[in-house]
Design a protein around this motif. Structure first.
Motif, PDB file in Angstrom:
ATOM      1  N   CYS A   1       0.830  -1.227   0.000  1.00 48.48           N
ATOM      2  CA  CYS A   1       0.000   0.000   0.000  1.00 48.48           C
ATOM      3  C   CYS A   1       0.851   1.258   0.000  1.00 48.48           C
ATOM      4  N   THR A   2       2.123   1.136   0.389  1.00 47.16           N
ATOM      5  CA  THR A   2       3.012   2.295   0.529  1.00 47.16           C
ATOM      6  C   THR A   2       4.359   1.934  -0.108  1.00 47.16           C
ATOM      7  N   LEU A   3       4.396   1.971  -1.418  1.00 43.10           N
ATOM      8  CA  LEU A   3       5.551   1.454  -2.169  1.00 43.10           C
ATOM      9  C   LEU A   3       6.856   2.144  -1.793  1.00 43.10           C
ATOM     10  N   GLY A   4       6.851   3.480  -1.677  1.00 38.73           N
ATOM     11  CA  GLY A   4       8.066   4.224  -1.305  1.00 38.73           C
ATOM     12  C   GLY A   4       9.208   3.932  -2.254  1.00 38.73           C
ATOM     13  N   TYR A   5      10.358   3.539  -1.695  1.00 37.72           N
ATOM     14  CA  TYR A   5      11.543   3.211  -2.496  1.00 37.72           C
ATOM     15  C   TYR A   5      11.470   1.780  -3.040  1.00 37.72           C
ATOM     16  N   GLY A   6      10.515   1.008  -2.513  1.00 38.23           N
ATOM     17  CA  GLY A   6      10.325  -0.355  -3.009  1.00 38.23           C
ATOM     18  C   GLY A   6      11.171  -1.398  -2.293  1.00 38.23           C
ATOM     19  N   GLY A   7      11.709  -1.053  -1.121  1.00 36.48           N
ATOM     20  CA  GLY A   7      12.563  -1.997  -0.391  1.00 36.48           C
ATOM     21  C   GLY A   7      11.810  -3.245   0.054  1.00 36.48           C
ATOM     22  N   HIS A   8      10.641  -3.052   0.695  1.00 37.56           N
ATOM     23  CA  HIS A   8       9.843  -4.213   1.116  1.00 37.56           C
ATOM     24  C   HIS A   8       9.318  -4.948  -0.114  1.00 37.56           C
ATOM     25  N   THR A   9       8.846  -4.162  -1.091  1.00 35.61           N
ATOM     26  CA  THR A   9       8.300  -4.765  -2.311  1.00 35.61           C
ATOM     27  C   THR A   9       9.312  -5.699  -2.973  1.00 35.61           C
TER      28      THR A   9
ATOM     29  N   LEU B   1       1.204   0.610  -4.407  1.00 30.79           N
ATOM     30  CA  LEU B   1       0.472   1.883  -4.425  1.00 30.79           C
ATOM     31  C   LEU B   1       1.319   2.965  -3.762  1.00 30.79           C
ATOM     32  N   ASP B   2       1.238   4.164  -4.278  1.00 29.53           N
ATOM     33  CA  ASP B   2       1.812   5.306  -3.569  1.00 29.53           C
ATOM     34  C   ASP B   2       1.141   6.564  -4.094  1.00 29.53           C
ATOM     35  N   THR B   3       0.965   7.496  -3.181  1.00 27.07           N
ATOM     36  CA  THR B   3       0.287   8.732  -3.552  1.00 27.07           C
ATOM     37  C   THR B   3       1.253   9.768  -4.130  1.00 27.07           C
ATOM     38  N   ASP B   4       2.551   9.469  -4.045  1.00 28.07           N
ATOM     39  CA  ASP B   4       3.579  10.445  -4.415  1.00 28.07           C
ATOM     40  C   ASP B   4       3.925  10.359  -5.906  1.00 28.07           C
TER      41      ASP B   4
ATOM     42  N   ARG C   1      -0.460   5.076  -8.914  1.00 29.49           N
ATOM     43  CA  ARG C   1      -0.453   6.336  -8.175  1.00 29.49           C
ATOM     44  C   ARG C   1      -1.831   6.517  -7.558  1.00 29.49           C
ATOM     45  N   SER C   2      -1.935   6.045  -6.330  1.00 34.82           N
ATOM     46  CA  SER C   2      -3.244   6.067  -5.669  1.00 34.82           C
ATOM     47  C   SER C   2      -3.063   6.164  -4.168  1.00 34.82           C
ATOM     48  N   ASN C   3      -4.020   6.835  -3.542  1.00 36.32           N
ATOM     49  CA  ASN C   3      -4.089   6.795  -2.088  1.00 36.32           C
ATOM     50  C   ASN C   3      -4.557   5.393  -1.701  1.00 36.32           C
ATOM     51  N   PHE C   4      -4.029   4.844  -0.621  1.00 34.55           N
ATOM     52  CA  PHE C   4      -4.446   3.471  -0.275  1.00 34.55           C
ATOM     53  C   PHE C   4      -5.902   3.405   0.197  1.00 34.55           C
ATOM     54  N   ALA C   5      -6.491   4.576   0.470  1.00 31.49           N
ATOM     55  CA  ALA C   5      -7.930   4.582   0.780  1.00 31.49           C
ATOM     56  C   ALA C   5      -8.723   4.064  -0.417  1.00 31.49           C
TER      57      ALA C   5
ATOM     58  N   ALA D   1       1.355  -2.189   4.780  1.00 30.04           N
ATOM     59  CA  ALA D   1       1.305  -0.719   4.799  1.00 30.04           C
ATOM     60  C   ALA D   1       2.389  -0.247   5.769  1.00 30.04           C
ATOM     61  N   ASP D   2       3.319   0.535   5.253  1.00 28.64           N
ATOM     62  CA  ASP D   2       4.434   1.078   6.038  1.00 28.64           C
ATOM     63  C   ASP D   2       4.191   2.587   6.050  1.00 28.64           C
ATOM     64  N   LEU D   3       3.537   3.048   7.135  1.00 25.95           N
ATOM     65  CA  LEU D   3       2.912   4.378   7.101  1.00 25.95           C
ATOM     66  C   LEU D   3       3.911   5.539   7.172  1.00 25.95           C
ATOM     67  N   GLY D   4       3.383   6.717   6.877  1.00 23.80           N
ATOM     68  CA  GLY D   4       4.190   7.933   7.007  1.00 23.80           C
ATOM     69  C   GLY D   4       4.923   8.286   5.734  1.00 23.80           C
ATOM     70  N   VAL D   5       6.047   8.991   5.910  1.00 26.72           N
ATOM     71  CA  VAL D   5       6.797   9.474   4.749  1.00 26.72           C
ATOM     72  C   VAL D   5       8.104   8.710   4.585  1.00 26.72           C
TER      73      VAL D   5
ATOM     74  N   MET E   1      13.264   9.646   1.180  1.00 26.23           N
ATOM     75  CA  MET E   1      13.437  10.520   0.002  1.00 26.23           C
ATOM     76  C   MET E   1      12.617  11.803   0.190  1.00 26.23           C
ATOM     77  N   GLN E   2      11.406  11.636   0.746  1.00 23.97           N
ATOM     78  CA  GLN E   2      10.541  12.805   0.941  1.00 23.97           C
ATOM     79  C   GLN E   2      11.085  13.702   2.052  1.00 23.97           C
ATOM     80  N   ILE E   3      11.491  13.084   3.178  1.00 23.40           N
ATOM     81  CA  ILE E   3      11.975  13.895   4.317  1.00 23.40           C
ATOM     82  C   ILE E   3      13.247  14.655   3.931  1.00 23.40           C
TER      83      ILE E   3
ATOM     84  N   ARG F   1       3.114  18.197   1.261  1.00 20.01           N
ATOM     85  CA  ARG F   1       2.142  17.310   0.607  1.00 20.01           C
ATOM     86  C   ARG F   1       2.870  16.115  -0.003  1.00 20.01           C
ATOM     87  N   MET F   2       2.396  14.894   0.283  1.00 19.69           N
ATOM     88  CA  MET F   2       2.984  13.716  -0.371  1.00 19.69           C
ATOM     89  C   MET F   2       2.653  13.756  -1.860  1.00 19.69           C
ATOM     90  N   ASN F   3       1.472  14.273  -2.180  1.00 20.26           N
ATOM     91  CA  ASN F   3       1.119  14.517  -3.573  1.00 20.26           C
ATOM     92  C   ASN F   3       0.962  16.033  -3.765  1.00 20.26           C
TER      93      ASN F   3
HETATM   94  C1  LIG Z   1       7.626   4.887   4.938  1.00 22.37           C
HETATM   95  S1  LIG Z   1       7.427   5.069   3.204  1.00 22.37           S
HETATM   96  C2  LIG Z   1       7.382   3.427   2.597  1.00 22.37           C
HETATM   97  C3  LIG Z   1       8.743   2.858   2.351  1.00 22.37           C
HETATM   98  C4  LIG Z   1       8.746   1.502   1.689  1.00 22.37           C
HETATM   99  N1  LIG Z   1       8.166   0.478   2.520  1.00 22.37           N
HETATM  100  C5  LIG Z   1      10.142   1.098   1.253  1.00 22.37           C
HETATM  101  O1  LIG Z   1      10.605   0.020   1.615  1.00 22.37           O
HETATM  102  O2  LIG Z   1      10.777   1.890   0.531  1.00 22.37           O
HETATM  103  C6  LIG Z   1       5.757   5.532   3.072  1.00 22.37           C
HETATM  104  C7  LIG Z   1       5.293   5.785   1.651  1.00 22.37           C
HETATM  105  O3  LIG Z   1       3.883   5.727   1.663  1.00 22.37           O
HETATM  106  C8  LIG Z   1       3.353   6.751   0.891  1.00 22.37           C
HETATM  107  N2  LIG Z   1       2.040   7.047   1.470  1.00 22.37           N
HETATM  108  C9  LIG Z   1       1.760   7.592   2.667  1.00 22.37           C
HETATM  109  N3  LIG Z   1       0.431   7.671   2.850  1.00 22.37           N
HETATM  110  C10 LIG Z   1      -0.144   7.136   1.749  1.00 22.37           C
HETATM  111  C11 LIG Z   1      -1.500   6.904   1.368  1.00 22.37           C
HETATM  112  N4  LIG Z   1      -2.522   7.275   2.138  1.00 22.37           N
HETATM  113  N5  LIG Z   1      -1.719   6.295   0.187  1.00 22.37           N
HETATM  114  C12 LIG Z   1      -0.677   5.917  -0.618  1.00 22.37           C
HETATM  115  N6  LIG Z   1       0.616   6.126  -0.295  1.00 22.37           N
HETATM  116  C13 LIG Z   1       0.882   6.723   0.872  1.00 22.37           C
HETATM  117  C14 LIG Z   1       4.343   7.880   0.993  1.00 22.37           C
HETATM  118  O4  LIG Z   1       4.247   8.715  -0.138  1.00 22.37           O
HETATM  119  C15 LIG Z   1       5.664   7.128   1.060  1.00 22.37           C
HETATM  120  O5  LIG Z   1       6.201   6.949  -0.197  1.00 22.37           O
END
Ligand SMILES: C[S@@+](CC[C@H](N)C(=O)[O-])C[C@H]1O[C@@H](n2cnc3c(N)ncnc32)[C@H](O)[C@@H]1O
Length: 353
Positions: free
Chosen positions: A81-89, A105-108, A133-137, A156-160, A163-165, A183-185
């Motif tokens: 749900c929170t792809l980010g850098y894709g490490g977990h993926t 999924l990622d909103t960014d 590119r979607s909010n996980f909602a 779901a690995d919440l927060g930012v 790269m964003q910080i 804004r994440m997006n």
């Molecule tokens: C902590 S990072 C995830 C890192 C990822 N697990 C990795 O291994 O790289 C959180 C990511 O979730 C995204 N994010 C946060 N809230 C979101 C939401 N409601 N829907 C989709 N993506 C969201 C952020 O943009 C960010 O890229």
């Protein structure tokens, strides 16, 4: 395509990359070596060894613990749900092939294409991995769009992300100056600056308490509400001036809390999490597993309550009884992992969702 054999003078003169002046802390744009890890592996190693995160990357947290609870198998359908850098993926992808499929999924809109390109370059084609590119909602719609009824495992690995910080232009950093955005997006909603300029003191005080447990909320709110602050440094300085009698460590902590509260509000993070927790059972196949990493009490409380309610209703056959925490080694190696809390649930084999 450019022609490397041409002798013509380039239209734009060559610009030297910014050089590191040797002072701490380095500016984001000076970290050019870390942002080209293939070429400068030794620099990246040094940054990692010092407990820091190389610029433009993110270090996945509690990977082994997450893999243990999600137990990905070849052929399974996974959602990050929170792809980010894709490490977990990446770790999940390696375990669901052959035959498996992962939706990330990622909103960014800034980081998502970079992560998609990196995973493609590692050999994961669209039959195995798709980026959304979607909010996980909106997870039910993403699953339906992909022709799927549910997933076997979900994270779901919440927060930012780091790269964003770490990119001052995104406005999340309490340390480097940049536009007060958060804004994440950045194509949607209002920036932190716009929110602060409009908000009333009472609403801001409540936000600082509910989003960040800030004990200085009642002092800060009347001073910050309605202010036209354009940059992260202007906000940090306004907080410092509002708390002249506090020790520096306390002020720094307060700055982090105010930034966290604003970030949660700007991105409507609690509503998104509540929506995800509500739709989760319908998005998991029978026996499906979900793991959620949270980073502050407001998030963890919500996940705990939703999993407990699902367990009592018989939707989840099993849930984590204890919260998982990063090992001392991981916390030492990656201090950003320190606040992480892991909870998980397994959907019942026969549960009506
Ligand atoms: C902590 S990072 C995830 C890192 C990822 N697990 C990795 O291994 O790289 C959180 C990511 O979730 C995204 N994010 C946060 N809230 C979101 C939401 N409601 N829907 C989709 N993506 C969201 C952020 O943009 C960010 O890229």
């Amino acid at each position: 395509m450019s022609d490397s054999t041409s002798n013509e003078t380039p239209a734009t003169p060559h610009r030297r990359r910014p050089r590191y002046a040797g002072k701490h802390p380095r500016r984001f744009e000076e970290k050019y070596k870390e942002r080209d890890p293939a070429k400068y592996a030794d620099t990246v190693e040094k940054v990692l060894a010092s407990g820091k995160t190389p610029a433009g990357t993110h270090r996945p947290i509690m990977v082994m613990e997450i893999l243990e609870v999600l137990a990905p198998q070849p052929g399974e359908v996974a959602v990050d749900c929170t792809l980010g850098y894709g490490g977990h993926t990446l770790e999940i992808l390696k375990r669901i092939i052959p035959g498996g499929r992962l939706l990330g999924l990622d909103t960014d809109p800034i980081e998502l294409p970079k992560t998609e390109a990196r995973l493609r370059a590692l050999g994961f084609g669209p039959e195995v991995f798709t980026a959304h590119r979607s909010n996980f909602a909106g997870l039910p719609q993403v699953l339906a769009g992909a022709g799927l009824e549910g997933a076997d495992l979900m994270l779901a690995d919440l927060g930012v992300s780091s790269m964003q910080i770490d990119d001052p232009l995104r406005g999340f950093s309490t340390k480097a100056d940049g536009p007060l955005d958060m804004r994440m997006n950045p194509q949607r909603g209002q920036s932190a600056a716009a929110l602060l300029a409009k908000i009333q003191a009472a609403a801001l005080a409540e936000m600082l308490v509910t989003h960040a447990d800030d004990p200085n909320a009642s002092t800060l709110a009347p001073i910050l509400a309605g202010r036209k602050l354009r940059t992260t440094a202007e906000l940090a300085n306004a907080i410092r001036s509002a708390l002249p009698r506090l020790m520096k460590d306390e002020v720094d902590l307060t700055i982090r809390r105010v930034f966290q509260a604003l970030r949660i509000a700007v991105n409507d993070e609690f509503s998104a999490l509540d929506s995800l927790l509500r739709v989760l059972p319908t998005c998991l196949r029978p026996g499906g597993r979900v793991a959620i990493l949270t980073f502050h009490s407001g998030e963890d409380r919500r996940v705990k309550k939703a999993f407990e309610a699902g367990s009592q209703a018989g939707v989840y056959a099993e849930i984590s009884r204890e919260v998982g925490r990063p090992s001392p080694e991981e916390r030492r190696a990656n201090p950003r992992s320190s606040p992480a809390k892991l909870r998980w649930a397994r959907k019942a084999d026969t549960a009506a969702s």
